[in-house]
Design an enzyme around this catalytic site. Sequence first.
Site, PDB file in Angstrom:
ATOM      1  N   HIS A  23       0.881  -1.171   0.000  1.00  0.00           N
ATOM      2  CA  HIS A  23       0.000   0.000   0.000  1.00  0.00           C
ATOM      3  C   HIS A  23       0.914   1.214   0.000  1.00  0.00           C
ATOM      4  O   HIS A  23       1.661   1.436   0.954  1.00  0.00           O
ATOM      5  CB  HIS A  23      -0.873  -0.057   1.262  1.00  0.00           C
ATOM      6  CG  HIS A  23      -2.072   0.820   1.210  1.00  0.00           C
ATOM      7  ND1 HIS A  23      -3.121   0.592   0.353  1.00  0.00           N
ATOM      8  CD2 HIS A  23      -2.405   1.930   1.920  1.00  0.00           C
ATOM      9  CE1 HIS A  23      -4.048   1.524   0.535  1.00  0.00           C
ATOM     10  NE2 HIS A  23      -3.634   2.340   1.480  1.00  0.00           N
ATOM     11  N   LYS A 168     -10.219   6.255  -3.724  1.00  0.00           N
ATOM     12  CA  LYS A 168      -9.281   7.289  -3.274  1.00  0.00           C
ATOM     13  C   LYS A 168      -7.907   6.913  -3.787  1.00  0.00           C
ATOM     14  O   LYS A 168      -7.505   5.749  -3.689  1.00  0.00           O
ATOM     15  CB  LYS A 168      -9.336   7.314  -1.746  1.00  0.00           C
ATOM     16  CG  LYS A 168      -8.237   8.049  -1.028  1.00  0.00           C
ATOM     17  CD  LYS A 168      -8.714   8.409   0.384  1.00  0.00           C
ATOM     18  CE  LYS A 168      -7.593   8.371   1.399  1.00  0.00           C
ATOM     19  NZ  LYS A 168      -8.023   8.774   2.750  1.00  0.00           N
ATOM     20  N   LYS A 170      -3.808   7.612  -3.596  1.00  0.00           N
ATOM     21  CA  LYS A 170      -2.761   8.177  -2.765  1.00  0.00           C
ATOM     22  C   LYS A 170      -1.719   8.785  -3.696  1.00  0.00           C
ATOM     23  O   LYS A 170      -1.100   8.059  -4.489  1.00  0.00           O
ATOM     24  CB  LYS A 170      -2.123   7.075  -1.919  1.00  0.00           C
ATOM     25  CG  LYS A 170      -3.070   6.498  -0.884  1.00  0.00           C
ATOM     26  CD  LYS A 170      -3.494   7.554   0.094  1.00  0.00           C
ATOM     27  CE  LYS A 170      -3.579   7.077   1.494  1.00  0.00           C
ATOM     28  NZ  LYS A 170      -3.958   8.150   2.418  1.00  0.00           N
ATOM     29  N   ASP A 199      -5.654  11.786  -2.020  1.00  0.00           N
ATOM     30  CA  ASP A 199      -5.097  12.115  -0.706  1.00  0.00           C
ATOM     31  C   ASP A 199      -3.606  12.349  -0.897  1.00  0.00           C
ATOM     32  O   ASP A 199      -2.864  11.434  -1.263  1.00  0.00           O
ATOM     33  CB  ASP A 199      -5.351  10.959   0.277  1.00  0.00           C
ATOM     34  CG  ASP A 199      -4.953  11.337   1.710  1.00  0.00           C
ATOM     35  OD1 ASP A 199      -4.415  12.442   1.916  1.00  0.00           O
ATOM     36  OD2 ASP A 199      -5.184  10.507   2.615  1.00  0.00           O
ATOM     37  N   GLU A 225      -7.970  15.544  -0.369  1.00  0.00           N
ATOM     38  CA  GLU A 225      -7.651  15.382   1.053  1.00  0.00           C
ATOM     39  C   GLU A 225      -6.231  15.839   1.363  1.00  0.00           C
ATOM     40  O   GLU A 225      -5.281  15.426   0.704  1.00  0.00           O
ATOM     41  CB  GLU A 225      -7.842  13.894   1.409  1.00  0.00           C
ATOM     42  CG  GLU A 225      -7.592  13.558   2.857  1.00  0.00           C
ATOM     43  CD  GLU A 225      -7.997  12.120   3.174  1.00  0.00           C
ATOM     44  OE1 GLU A 225      -8.769  11.494   2.408  1.00  0.00           O
ATOM     45  OE2 GLU A 225      -7.528  11.603   4.206  1.00  0.00           O
ATOM     46  N   ASP A 252      -7.417  16.386   6.905  1.00  0.00           N
ATOM     47  CA  ASP A 252      -7.214  15.133   7.649  1.00  0.00           C
ATOM     48  C   ASP A 252      -6.189  15.387   8.762  1.00  0.00           C
ATOM     49  O   ASP A 252      -6.574  15.656   9.904  1.00  0.00           O
ATOM     50  CB  ASP A 252      -6.775  14.009   6.686  1.00  0.00           C
ATOM     51  CG  ASP A 252      -6.615  12.674   7.400  1.00  0.00           C
ATOM     52  OD1 ASP A 252      -6.979  12.584   8.590  1.00  0.00           O
ATOM     53  OD2 ASP A 252      -6.119  11.695   6.790  1.00  0.00           O
ATOM     54  N   LYS A 276     -11.359  10.607  12.404  1.00  0.00           N
ATOM     55  CA  LYS A 276     -10.678   9.349  12.724  1.00  0.00           C
ATOM     56  C   LYS A 276     -10.611   9.224  14.234  1.00  0.00           C
ATOM     57  O   LYS A 276     -10.051  10.105  14.909  1.00  0.00           O
ATOM     58  CB  LYS A 276      -9.260   9.346  12.147  1.00  0.00           C
ATOM     59  CG  LYS A 276      -9.213   9.299  10.635  1.00  0.00           C
ATOM     60  CD  LYS A 276      -7.793   9.274  10.118  1.00  0.00           C
ATOM     61  CE  LYS A 276      -7.779   9.152   8.602  1.00  0.00           C
ATOM     62  NZ  LYS A 276      -6.436   9.298   8.040  1.00  0.00           N
ATOM     63  N   GLU A 330     -14.378   5.199   4.727  1.00  0.00           N
ATOM     64  CA  GLU A 330     -13.340   4.362   4.112  1.00  0.00           C
ATOM     65  C   GLU A 330     -12.874   3.296   5.105  1.00  0.00           C
ATOM     66  O   GLU A 330     -11.684   3.021   5.210  1.00  0.00           O
ATOM     67  CB  GLU A 330     -12.169   5.236   3.645  1.00  0.00           C
ATOM     68  CG  GLU A 330     -11.561   6.066   4.769  1.00  0.00           C
ATOM     69  CD  GLU A 330     -10.352   6.898   4.371  1.00  0.00           C
ATOM     70  OE1 GLU A 330     -10.187   7.199   3.176  1.00  0.00           O
ATOM     71  OE2 GLU A 330      -9.582   7.243   5.282  1.00  0.00           O
TER      72      GLU A 330
HETATM   73  C1  MUC Z   1      -4.994   8.689   5.394  1.00  0.00           C
HETATM   74  O1  MUC Z   1      -4.193   9.608   5.506  1.00  0.00           O
HETATM   75  O2  MUC Z   1      -6.138   8.973   5.090  1.00  0.00           O
HETATM   76  C2  MUC Z   1      -6.541   6.068   4.878  1.00  0.00           C
HETATM   77  C3  MUC Z   1      -6.786   5.303   3.786  1.00  0.00           C
HETATM   78  C4  MUC Z   1      -5.563   4.979   3.240  1.00  0.00           C
HETATM   79  O3  MUC Z   1      -5.355   4.348   2.227  1.00  0.00           O
HETATM   80  O4  MUC Z   1      -4.589   5.515   3.998  1.00  0.00           O
HETATM   81  C5  MUC Z   1      -5.163   6.118   5.121  1.00  0.00           C
HETATM   82  C6  MUC Z   1      -4.511   7.299   5.707  1.00  0.00           C
HETATM   83 MG    MG Z   2      -5.661  11.104   4.764  1.00  0.00          MG
END
Ligand code: MUC
Ligand code: MG
Length: 383
Positions: A23, A168, A170, A199, A225, A252, A276, A330
């Site tokens: 990941h 989402k 990254k 994000d 995000e 976040d 969170k 999520e």
């Molecule tokens: C984050 O920063 O949101 C949440 C889902 C994901 O893939 O990583 C996290 C952390």
């Molecule tokens: Mg995040």
Amino acid sequence: MTVSHSIERIEARILDIPTIRPHKLSFGAISRQSPVIVQLWLSNGATGFGEAATIGGPSWNEESPESIKHAIDGYLAPALIGQDGGAFGSALARMDAFCKGNYFAKSAVEIALIDAYSRTLGLPAYQLLGGKRIKSLPLAWTLASGDVNKDLEEAQLRLEQKRHRIFKMKIGARTPEQDVAHVSQIARGLQGKATLTVDVNQAWDGSTARRFLPQMIDAGVTLIEQPVAKWNVEALKTLSATLGDRASIMADETVCSPQDAMMLARAQASQVFSLKVAKHGGLLRTKEVAAVAEAADIAWYGGTMLETSIGSAASAQVFSTLGNKHHGCELFGPQLLVDDIVTELMPIVDFELQLPDGPGIGVEIDPIKLERFDRARAGLTAT
Ligand code: MUC
Ligand code: MG
């Protein structure tokens, strides 16, 4: 009738559970998660479980699995032994008095306490948090394999399975140009079938965000995000003012305490808060941050730190008590891990996570799996 049961024992253990694939995030890649699982016993024999997970040791913020376990064993557990198990607010205040910060650690203990106490009463935890308002939430999946074709394959499969249609991505590890190309390819592949979020996990500065986010939005991204560093509220404010009509800016890492929430609301720096339980310091404090959001006309999103079903169900309990101005959730941690530590996962039906109804946090621990993944038993070390 008063129900008074004191806190007798609190134990924390670190698990190591591999992920189904690497990941990749802006600050690194993970191939295993190391959640801290807390078990708490009340004097009536009732027991509860809590969890705090970090991503990549202390890379997401200051806390790591090792620091969480250390704070619980050394400071938080001794502060709570002998205290009234039903006095959640006092328990939080005592933890704050004995230990500054360390909110992930506090959240794991608070979840275990609320789980144990609500099981004593034979109620789901949401009954102690204000009652259930939402039965299910749209469930996002994060595409983070780092490879466009693999990401697209993953998304197509999840669409076919009716599991996820919010994806989402990254970004922030590669150049912004590479990220725009990657996101655009995925957006083309999923056009009309899914909603897209990015994000950045704080990786960009303000000018990079101002330059490249419009291109992401042109490609089809509707939720952005934490594009800049957590302290960079000025940049968040500018982005919200200039892009807010075309896509929502979501805080976040910037929004942890109720005071952070107030500051962001006053600055009009984001349209959505990612909630969170870990970063807020527990279920009750998640409600406090959510209350600020609601009062300021800010939407919420049910965020994750990639917890097992223990932390995910606890989050689901509190999310189920919130209002309907949200962008889904999520809580897909259990799907990213090769295995879980509960007997039954929360079901996903028609792209929605069904929020649990059973007693306590609503899922039951599988003791054999808990032992199997225990770091102390496996003799593994830090990430
Ligand atoms: C984050 O920063 O949101 C949440 C889902 C994901 O893939 O990583 C996290 C952390
Ligand atoms: Mg995040």
